[in-house]
Design an enzyme around this catalytic site. Structure first.
Site, mmCIF file in Angstrom:
data_model
loop_
_atom_site.group_PDB
_atom_site.id
_atom_site.type_symbol
_atom_site.label_atom_id
_atom_site.label_comp_id
_atom_site.label_asym_id
_atom_site.label_seq_id
_atom_site.Cartn_x
_atom_site.Cartn_y
_atom_site.Cartn_z
ATOM 1 N N LYS A 90 0.856 -1.194 0.000
ATOM 2 C CA LYS A 90 0.000 0.000 0.000
ATOM 3 C C LYS A 90 0.880 1.228 0.000
ATOM 4 O O LYS A 90 1.817 1.323 0.792
ATOM 5 C CB LYS A 90 -0.875 0.000 1.266
ATOM 6 C CG LYS A 90 -1.867 1.156 1.305
ATOM 7 C CD LYS A 90 -3.177 0.775 0.673
ATOM 8 C CE LYS A 90 -4.080 1.976 0.412
ATOM 9 N NZ LYS A 90 -3.699 2.728 -0.817
ATOM 10 N N LYS A 114 5.106 3.071 8.290
ATOM 11 C CA LYS A 114 3.914 3.851 8.617
ATOM 12 C C LYS A 114 2.697 2.945 8.836
ATOM 13 O O LYS A 114 1.970 3.066 9.822
ATOM 14 C CB LYS A 114 3.644 4.805 7.442
ATOM 15 C CG LYS A 114 2.566 5.822 7.656
ATOM 16 C CD LYS A 114 2.264 6.579 6.347
ATOM 17 C CE LYS A 114 3.510 7.207 5.745
ATOM 18 N NZ LYS A 114 3.190 8.090 4.591
ATOM 19 N N LYS A 126 5.281 1.807 -3.076
ATOM 20 C CA LYS A 126 5.202 3.171 -3.609
ATOM 21 C C LYS A 126 5.484 3.126 -5.096
ATOM 22 O O LYS A 126 6.189 2.238 -5.572
ATOM 23 C CB LYS A 126 6.260 4.067 -2.932
ATOM 24 C CG LYS A 126 5.961 5.544 -3.039
ATOM 25 C CD LYS A 126 5.047 5.980 -1.925
ATOM 26 C CE LYS A 126 4.817 7.461 -1.884
ATOM 27 N NZ LYS A 126 4.244 7.842 -0.573
ATOM 28 N N THR A 210 -4.946 13.313 5.355
ATOM 29 C CA THR A 210 -3.535 13.440 5.745
ATOM 30 C C THR A 210 -3.342 14.712 6.570
ATOM 31 O O THR A 210 -2.715 14.685 7.639
ATOM 32 C CB THR A 210 -2.608 13.430 4.509
ATOM 33 O OG1 THR A 210 -2.979 12.334 3.675
ATOM 34 C CG2 THR A 210 -1.156 13.279 4.907
ATOM 35 N N ASN A 241 -2.198 19.258 -0.842
ATOM 36 C CA ASN A 241 -3.267 18.560 -0.136
ATOM 37 C C ASN A 241 -2.968 18.393 1.357
ATOM 38 O O ASN A 241 -3.877 18.374 2.173
ATOM 39 C CB ASN A 241 -3.456 17.182 -0.803
ATOM 40 C CG ASN A 241 -4.660 16.464 -0.258
ATOM 41 O OD1 ASN A 241 -5.718 17.056 -0.081
ATOM 42 N ND2 ASN A 241 -4.499 15.192 0.026
ATOM 43 N N SER A 368 -7.417 5.699 3.622
ATOM 44 C CA SER A 368 -7.335 4.793 2.467
ATOM 45 C C SER A 368 -7.774 3.388 2.881
ATOM 46 O O SER A 368 -8.468 2.687 2.139
ATOM 47 C CB SER A 368 -5.900 4.719 1.939
ATOM 48 O OG SER A 368 -5.641 5.774 1.059
HETATM 49 N N1 GLU Z 1 0.706 8.927 -0.392
HETATM 50 C C1 GLU Z 1 0.206 8.885 0.956
HETATM 51 C C2 GLU Z 1 1.332 8.601 1.931
HETATM 52 O O1 GLU Z 1 2.474 8.865 1.653
HETATM 53 C C3 GLU Z 1 -0.992 7.948 1.117
HETATM 54 C C4 GLU Z 1 -0.769 6.519 0.711
HETATM 55 C C5 GLU Z 1 -2.050 5.700 0.684
HETATM 56 O O2 GLU Z 1 -3.123 6.187 1.027
HETATM 57 O O3 GLU Z 1 -1.929 4.525 0.333
HETATM 58 O O4 GLU Z 1 1.104 8.172 3.035
#
Ligand code: GLU
Length: 435
Positions: A90, A114, A126, A210, A241, A368
């Site tokens: 994810k 995370k 990612k 976020t 954002n 998410s």
């Molecule tokens: N891009 C966001 C992060 O760095 C969200 C990733 C997601 O929701 O999967 O945490």
């Protein structure tokens, strides 16, 4: 703690493959140092620590498209799955001209940490494309997105790896990714990406999640320091954002947002900037440049008098050069990887609290997760339910990490890594090695 981490006898010396070596201290090198700092606290699980130092899978793809003027352009795309011990991969997809494989590797690893830190049932992944989307027309952007999705199609999926928005990607990009994956697989699969439009299985509250998480963690940290949010001065780097929503929530709670920096300029107003008006302005012009307030240099931004500093842009912003000048009492990391390990040490010596990215910006991936659960059950929650659950998860995760930091006399970053890496490596050990 010092940068030379004490050794742990459970760790054997391994040689890393060349592409994993961090000669220059880029994001991947920073991540490796963070792992070294946590290793002494992992006990016998440290036997597995090498697993954190290399991604499980890294895919590099060519993304060719026909441009509007008839020429053919090639872009470089990546999807890295760092660890899947606790669940499917994810993490977001970033469109940026400076994206590199090593950066995406680091970002995927921070997602593993995370997701484990807030205990959502995911590994870390990612993606990215090396492109400046501002230089593309809307239809070029759509073609880049669709071709990239097709190229990574075989390693993503609702049970495999679930992309989401990140720097310069949004709900529209997620809709194209979802459609492309669905067309390739012959059925509509809303759960393949999160951060979608509400009309396509997106979740209420995801867009603000976020920034909301940054505010929740900032408020918890402030309470622990005895700092009142009302009247506190806040400086925010990045007005996308994450930064804009965090600025808005601090503003609504009575804080004074005294400085904001974006990709074009930095604005300062000791009496407090009008955040809602600035959001409205930026939504039309794509930047805060030209909005009222004194223009200051990028360097002056880091010297601004404030209590709360929120880096919410890119990696490697708080360095050994600017950390000695930071005036804040706490840094809340809205961005991924904004602080170098050297800067971490300087801030710690100067008694400036750092709420690390892996907890402070985890609100996005937490909602998410809610979106993904809602898509699987085809049953959608109210925004109030979502925000309540988000706040509860973030508060509980932050409090647990705070306690670990107190117990071990380590920074919140090392504490978050202790909690997260323990979860990841426990899963690794329980699953065992195949074959
Ligand atoms: N891009 C966001 C992060 O760095 C969200 C990733 C997601 O929701 O999967 O945490």
């Amino acid at each position: 703690m010092s940068s030379a981490a004490p050794s742990n006898p459970a760790v054997k010396n391994h040689t890393l493959p060349s592409y994993l070596n961090a000669d220059a201290l880029g994001p991947w090198g920073i991540y490796l140092q963070q792992v070294d700092r946590v290793t002494p606290y992992l006990g016998s699980l440290a036997r597995w620590v090498e697993t954190l130092k290399r991604p499980k899978r890294a895919l590099v793809v060519d993304v060719p498209i026909e441009m509007d003027n008839g020429t053919i352009a090639h872009f470089e795309g990546y999807r890295v799955q760092h660890n899947m011990s606790r669940g499917p991969g994810k993490g977001g997809v970033r469109f940026h001209q400076d994206v590199t494989l090593s950066e995406v590797m680091a970002l995927s690893a921070w997602m593993s940490v995370k997701n484990a830190a807030v205990n959502v049932p995911y590994g870390g992944a990612k993606g990215g494309i090396r492109v400046d989307p501002r230089t593309l027309s809307r239809s070029e952007l759509e073609r880049v997105t669709r071709r990239y999705t097709s190229e990574i199609n075989f390693i993503i999926g609702p049970n495999k790896d679930i992309p989401a928005p990140d720097v310069n990607t949004n709900e529209q990009v997620m809709a194209w990714m979802m459609d492309t994956y669905s067309m390739n697989s012959g059925s509509t699969a809303t759960g393949v990406v999160t951060g979608k439009p509400i009309s396509l299985g997106g979740s209420l509250g995801r867009r603000e999640a976020t920034g909301r998480g940054v505010f929740v963690v900032g408020s918890e940290a402030a309470r622990n320091l005895g700092l009142e949010i009302r009247g506190a001065r806040v400086a925010v780097q990045g007005f996308g954002n994450v930064g804009a929503v965090a600025a808005k929530l601090f503003h609504e709670a009575g804080a004074k947002v005294v400085a904001v920096q974006d990709h074009r300029t930095a604005l300062y107003n000791p009496a407090g900037l009008d955040v809602p008006a600035m959001m409205e302005y930026a939504s039309h012009s794509g930047t805060i440049e030209g909005f009222q307030g004194e223009t200051i240099s990028a360097e002056q931004f880091w010297h601004v008098d404030c209590e709360i500093l929120i880096p919410a842009a890119l990696e490697g912003q708080i360095t050994a050069q600017n950390a000695p000048h930071i005036k804040a009492r706490m840094v809340i990391e809205g961005a991924n990887g904004p602080t170098t390990p050297e800067a971490d040490d300087i801030l710690r010596e100067r008694n400036i609290l750092v709420a690390p990215d892996v907890i402070a910006n985890a609100g996005g991936v937490t909602v998410s997760y809610f979106e993904w659960v809602q898509d699987f059950s085809s049953f959608f929650w109210t925004e109030e339910e979502i925000n309540q659950r988000l706040v509860r998860i973030m508060q509980e995760a932050f409090r647990a990490i705070w306690q670990v930091a107190q117990d071990n006399k380590v920074t919140l970053r090392t504490a978050a890594f202790i909690v997260a890496c323990t979860r990841i490596l426990q899963a690794r050990e329980m699953r065992g090695l195949y074959p």
